[in-house]
Scaffold this active site. Structure first.
Site, PDB file in Angstrom:
ATOM      1  N   HIS A  57       0.868  -1.173   0.000  1.00 55.07           N
ATOM      2  CA  HIS A  57       0.000   0.000   0.000  1.00 55.07           C
ATOM      3  C   HIS A  57       0.904   1.222   0.000  1.00 55.07           C
ATOM      4  CE1 HIS A  57      -2.507  -2.955   2.259  1.00 55.07           C
ATOM      5  NE2 HIS A  57      -3.510  -2.366   1.648  1.00 55.07           N
ATOM      6  N   ASP A  60       2.206   1.758   3.500  1.00 55.85           N
ATOM      7  CA  ASP A  60       3.132   0.764   4.071  1.00 55.85           C
ATOM      8  C   ASP A  60       4.551   1.307   3.906  1.00 55.85           C
ATOM      9  OD1 ASP A  60       0.962  -0.918   4.339  1.00 55.85           O
ATOM     10  OD2 ASP A  60       1.443  -2.104   2.550  1.00 55.85           O
ATOM     11  N   MET A  91       2.658  -5.690  -7.753  1.00 57.45           N
ATOM     12  CA  MET A  91       1.345  -5.108  -7.454  1.00 57.45           C
ATOM     13  C   MET A  91       1.475  -3.982  -6.447  1.00 57.45           C
ATOM     14  SD  MET A  91      -1.046  -5.209  -4.749  1.00 57.45           S
ATOM     15  CE  MET A  91      -1.667  -6.656  -3.893  1.00 57.45           C
ATOM     16  N   GLU A 184     -11.047  -6.276  -5.092  1.00 57.70           N
ATOM     17  CA  GLU A 184     -11.053  -7.322  -4.059  1.00 57.70           C
ATOM     18  C   GLU A 184     -12.284  -7.202  -3.179  1.00 57.70           C
ATOM     19  OE1 GLU A 184      -7.467  -7.535  -1.763  1.00 57.70           O
ATOM     20  OE2 GLU A 184      -8.424  -8.715  -0.179  1.00 57.70           O
ATOM     21  N   LYS A 186     -15.009  -8.367  -0.081  1.00 61.95           N
ATOM     22  CA  LYS A 186     -15.074  -8.924   1.276  1.00 61.95           C
ATOM     23  C   LYS A 186     -16.474  -8.629   1.804  1.00 61.95           C
ATOM     24  CE  LYS A 186     -12.523  -8.867   5.636  1.00 61.95           C
ATOM     25  NZ  LYS A 186     -11.493  -8.180   6.435  1.00 61.95           N
ATOM     26  N   GLU A 220      -9.915 -13.347  -2.579  1.00 60.87           N
ATOM     27  CA  GLU A 220      -9.124 -13.779  -1.418  1.00 60.87           C
ATOM     28  C   GLU A 220      -9.817 -14.968  -0.764  1.00 60.87           C
ATOM     29  OE1 GLU A 220      -7.391 -10.987   1.381  1.00 60.87           O
ATOM     30  OE2 GLU A 220      -8.124 -12.202   3.056  1.00 60.87           O
ATOM     31  N   HIS A 223     -11.873 -14.185   2.372  1.00 54.03           N
ATOM     32  CA  HIS A 223     -13.059 -13.360   2.160  1.00 54.03           C
ATOM     33  C   HIS A 223     -14.203 -14.184   1.568  1.00 54.03           C
ATOM     34  CE1 HIS A 223     -10.327  -9.544   1.984  1.00 54.03           C
ATOM     35  NE2 HIS A 223     -10.214 -10.234   3.108  1.00 54.03           N
ATOM     36  N   ASP A 248      -5.375 -13.472  -3.703  1.00 56.57           N
ATOM     37  CA  ASP A 248      -4.881 -13.376  -2.334  1.00 56.57           C
ATOM     38  C   ASP A 248      -5.066 -14.734  -1.661  1.00 56.57           C
ATOM     39  OD1 ASP A 248      -4.097 -10.775  -2.551  1.00 56.57           O
ATOM     40  OD2 ASP A 248      -5.582  -9.949  -1.158  1.00 56.57           O
ATOM     41  N   ASP A 258     -11.971 -12.203  10.594  1.00 58.77           N
ATOM     42  CA  ASP A 258     -11.017 -12.263   9.472  1.00 58.77           C
ATOM     43  C   ASP A 258      -9.658 -12.749   9.993  1.00 58.77           C
ATOM     44  OD1 ASP A 258      -9.605 -11.844   7.157  1.00 58.77           O
ATOM     45  OD2 ASP A 258      -9.584  -9.664   7.344  1.00 58.77           O
ATOM     46  N   ASP A 260      -6.935 -14.415   8.299  1.00 55.48           N
ATOM     47  CA  ASP A 260      -5.707 -14.284   7.486  1.00 55.48           C
ATOM     48  C   ASP A 260      -4.640 -15.305   7.904  1.00 55.48           C
ATOM     49  OD1 ASP A 260      -6.739 -12.247   5.913  1.00 55.48           O
ATOM     50  OD2 ASP A 260      -5.896 -10.650   7.149  1.00 55.48           O
ATOM     51  N   ASP A 290      -1.741 -13.092   1.308  1.00 54.18           N
ATOM     52  CA  ASP A 290      -2.251 -11.985   2.119  1.00 54.18           C
ATOM     53  C   ASP A 290      -2.646 -12.582   3.464  1.00 54.18           C
ATOM     54  OD1 ASP A 290      -3.216  -9.716   3.159  1.00 54.18           O
ATOM     55  OD2 ASP A 290      -4.976  -9.559   1.881  1.00 54.18           O
TER      56      ASP A 290
HETATM   57  C1  GLT Z   1      -5.960  -5.556   4.287  1.00 58.51           C
HETATM   58  C2  GLT Z   1      -7.039  -6.518   3.843  1.00 58.51           C
HETATM   59  C3  GLT Z   1      -6.637  -7.304   2.668  1.00 58.51           C
HETATM   60  C4  GLT Z   1      -6.408  -6.479   1.441  1.00 58.51           C
HETATM   61  C5  GLT Z   1      -5.285  -5.552   1.547  1.00 58.51           C
HETATM   62  C6  GLT Z   1      -5.222  -4.667   0.329  1.00 58.51           C
HETATM   63  S1  GLT Z   1      -5.203  -4.708   3.008  1.00 58.51           S
HETATM   64  O1  GLT Z   1      -4.968  -6.215   4.979  1.00 58.51           O
HETATM   65  O2  GLT Z   1      -7.350  -7.381   4.924  1.00 58.51           O
HETATM   66  O3  GLT Z   1      -7.508  -8.336   2.384  1.00 58.51           O
HETATM   67  O4  GLT Z   1      -6.038  -7.354   0.399  1.00 58.51           O
HETATM   68  O5  GLT Z   1      -5.751  -3.410   0.517  1.00 58.51           O
HETATM   69 MN    MN Z   2      -6.580  -9.389   0.652  1.00 59.17          MN
HETATM   70 MN    MN Z   3      -8.145 -10.626   4.556  1.00 56.08          MN
END
Ligand code: GLT
Ligand code: MN
Ligand code: MN
Length: 389
Positions: A57, A60, A91, A184, A186, A220, A223, A248, A258, A260, A290
């Site tokens: 980002h 970041d 990216m 993306e 979610k 993702e 998501h 992702d 969430d 991750d 991600d």
């Molecule tokens: C954030 C989010 C991710 C996105 C990122 C891109 S930032 O961490 O949870 O799923 O891909 O903006």
């Molecule tokens: Mn993501």
């Molecule tokens: Mn995520």
């Protein structure tokens, strides 16, 4: 030999976000547990574990309040660090969710000044990405949603979002950046409900854009799982539409916050079908992770986490090749294929074909009487996955 198969190499196109390995383990109930590492330290960490690239980002790398000369120096130093480490930046993306200014959304906010600022911030993030060589620009609308639908009509939000993406496509064309945008989805978190909750929702929007050819999706795993969906099915639909611009990879137990998690760590079987799909169709984009390490880890543990994401992908890739080559599985697939012979409607509609189809009689009970043996097929898959075949 086996170890060599599981060693990440540049051609595997493994990438991580700066925000992933740089995640300090803060959550809504607890403070950060790891010290902050600089972006250049994170680049070295990623080179160390064998990644091909790093994504970021705007913030970041460049603090939100940096002056233009500070920004130039930071971006220049980072570019040098990536070159020295042999890492690409395939990216870039923009943070439109952290700062309080985005509390009511960014491109969909009710305040037109917020929407204008979001566009300006995104254009500047595109400048940074272009300078670093990025060709994919991800847009994750984390704050584009509501807690109460009293604040705006969702169709108005759709219109605002479309207008913003159209504007950004023009900016990329104007500057000759050659970006392809990846949207993306979610379903929720951090908003109670986020607009465009699924990859499918974005695929429908894309067809209504001025430059739909420049815009695809970034599905993702977590998501889609949060929405209770099958990630591989979403990915396959995007692929079939020519819209799988980025992906992702991570993991997520359905029905949770969430998470991750490390790729493949919660649902290795669904991860297997996903990897098999990407490899079967020869998807040639980045395999971007991600995800982030458990809060229990120090930076050695972060490396374990990053290595684990790539290793699991490569193990599943090898399992997919084994599955494709398995004689019993091949015989069963050939049998499935035998039933797929061309028939009355295969060549498309014609009045004669329709008449013939309407006149045909089907022996439903004969067709439905034989078992399809998917139990056996799935058990063979499990045997491969669990390493006994
Ligand atoms: C954030 C989010 C991710 C996105 C990122 C891109 S930032 O961490 O949870 O799923 O891909 O903006
Ligand atoms: Mn993501
Ligand atoms: Mn995520």
């Amino acid at each position: 030999m086996a170890d060599d198969l599981y060693t990440p190499r540049p051609e595997h196109k493994f990438t991580f976000g700066l925000w992933t390995v740089g995640n300090r383990g803060r959550d809504p109930f607890g403070e950060a547990v790891r010290p902050s590492l600089s972006p250049t330290d994170l680049v070295r960490l990623l080179a160390d574990v064998g990644a091909m690239g790093v994504n970021l980002h705007d913030n970041d790398l460049v603090p939100i309040d940096a002056t233009p000369p500070e920004r130039d120096q930071i971006v220049g130093n980072f570019k040098k660090a990536c070159e020295e480490a042999g890492l690409k930046v395939p990216m870039a993306t923009v943070n439109l969710f952290y700062d309080p200014v985005f509390r009511d959304g960014a491109f969909t906010a009710n305040d037109s000044d917020v929407r204008a600022y979001a566009l300006q911030k995104t254009m500047r993030a595109m400048d940074i990405g272009a300078e670093l060589g990025a060709k994919i620009f991800v847009l994750w609308g984390g704050r584009e949603g509501t807690e109460t639908d009293a604040c705006r009509r969702p169709d108005e939000a759709v219109k605002r979002f479309r207008e913003a993406v159209n504007y950004l496509c023009e900016y990329s064309l104007d500057r000759g950046y050659g970006y392809r945008f990846a949207l993306e989805a979610k379903p929720n978190e951090p908003r109670a409900d986020i607009y465009f909750p699924t990859t499918g929702a974005y695929l429908a929007l894309i067809e209504t854009l001025d430059h739909s050819d420049m815009v695809g999706v970034n599905p993702e795993v977590a998501h889609e799982h949060m929405a209770g969906l099958n990630m591989m099915h979403s990915v396959a639909q995007a692929w079939e539409a020519g819209k799988l611009f980025h992906i992702d990879l991570n993991d997520q137990i359905p029905g949770r916050y969430d998470q991750d998690l490390r790729f493949g760590s919660a649902n290795p079987r669904t991860a297997f079908w996903l990897v098999k799909f990407l490899e079967d169709v020869s998807y040639d984009g980045s395999r971007h992770f991600d995800a982030h390490a458990y809060r229990t880890e120090d930076y050695e543990g972060v490396k374990d986490f990053a290595r684990g994401c790539m290793r699991t992908y490569l193990i599943l890739k090898e399992k997919a090749a084994r599955w494709n080559a398995d004689p019993e599985i091949r015989a069963m697939l050939a049998e499935i294929q035998e039933k797929n012979a061309p028939n009355e409607y295969a060549g498309g509609y014609s009045a004669e074909g329709a008449a013939s189809l309407l006149a045909q009689s089907f022996d439903r009970s004969r067709v439905a009487s034989a078992g399809l043996r998917y139990e056996r097929l799935d058990q063979l898959t499990i045997d491969i996955l669990l390493g006994v075949r």
